[in-house]
Design a protein around this motif. Structure first.
Motif: not given
Length: 318
Positions: A246-275
């Protein structure tokens, strides 16, 4: 279900601006959801000024919530608040058999008939490049997109563009055929109001597209092409692991990556991310348990100047 009606509710400090709407709480015992959470419906009869509302839900701690609209800022995929609009908060995943086309970014240029500072100003001619994505379940062919100015402050000269074919999870833009419009006058709220009408073989949808003058932010991204956000998932489908870049604009903040299943349940989310980062997912949840095969949704959320943006990719785990 439980219905609460708010009739002729005045805006703060504007007693003449009033809205009438209902909030409907559905009992999950009668209206079941995959997670057992009750659905919430906001049903608007009258919206006097949809640009100065705050709309969303939050839990009893008042620390966790879901924001739909704040001071005319909302997600790209969110509809404008108008008379007759209904908003549904649910954990039921959408079933989309048609193409699901919506804009995820735009680039503005005033180099042809302006001062070339990339800021739209009255009297200038503006070229506009829009990027669309298809998050539906079928390929979109012969995609026609028409740009309309709705507030009378701009004249669109070149308004109809054929975006060609957009595959599932694919993107397309009109860099070879930019829209062109002339800003005739200064709107009172410094925002030019446009509608983007997207059609393809009987499918049609309309997106509200505000563009701010003198650097005032609207909803859409106004960055150079190299700074447009991007979310790639390869290979897709996958069986052992998938590389999520992933790549967000250089001034992006609070970057969050999440993975959901088809029922909308959160299954995975990395703790620390950078642009501009890559993350390898092995098809396991946050506890290390291997998940079942099927469809999952990768979401990238970030903020630019307090405005939240979301990118979504559908991936298939085999």
């Amino acid at each position: 279900r439980w219905i609460v009606e708010f009739k002729d509710v005045a805006h703060n400090g504007q007693s003449q601006v009033r809205e009438t709407f209902q909030i409907i709480l559905l009992d999950p015992a009668y209206y079941p959801t995959p997670t057992g959470d009750g659905e919430i419906i906001f049903q608007y009869q009258t919206v006097a000024d949809g640009s100065s509302n705050t709309v969303g839900i939050e839990d009893y701690t008042e620390t966790t919530g879901l924001l739909y609209l704040f001071n005319n800022i909302r997600s790209f995929t969110g509809a404008r608040l108008t008379n007759g609009r209904v908003l549904r908060f649910t954990t039921i995943a959408p079933i989309i058999q048609l193409p699901w086309l919506y804009p995820i970014g735009l680039v503005i240029s005033d180099s042809l008939a302006g001062n070339n500072n990339h800021i739209p100003e009255p009297g200038e001619g503006i070229q506009l490049v829009i990027t669309l994505t298809n998050q539906g379940r079928v390929q979109a062919d012969n995609v026609l997109v028409c740009l309309h100015n709705t507030d009378g402050n701009a004249m669109v000269i070149d308004s109809l563009v054929n975006f060609g074919t957009i595959p599932v999870s694919g993107q397309a833009n009109n860099s070879n055929h930019p829209y062109f419009f002339i800003i005739n006058s200064q709107p009172s709220d410094t925002i030019l109001d446009f509608n983007l009408v997207i059609s393809r073989n009987g499918y049609q949808t309309t997106h509200y597209l505000p563009i701010g003058l003198h650097g005032v932010p609207g909803i859409a991204l106004r960055n150079s092409p190299s700074s447009l956000p991007n979310l790639e998932c390869l290979p897709n489908p996958f069986s052992n692991q998938i590389l999520i870049h992933f790549k967000a604009p250089s001034d992006a903040q609070n970057i969050i990556l999440k993975i959901y299943d088809a029922a909308g349940r959160l299954v995975n989310s990395p703790k620390s991310l950078f642009n501009n980062q890559s993350f390898t997912w092995n098809g396991r949840d946050n506890l290390g348990r291997r998940l079942s095969s099927g469809v999952y949704f990768v979401t990238l959320t970030f903020e630019i100047k307090g405005e939240q943006r979301v990118l979504v990719k559908k991936v298939v785990f085999r």
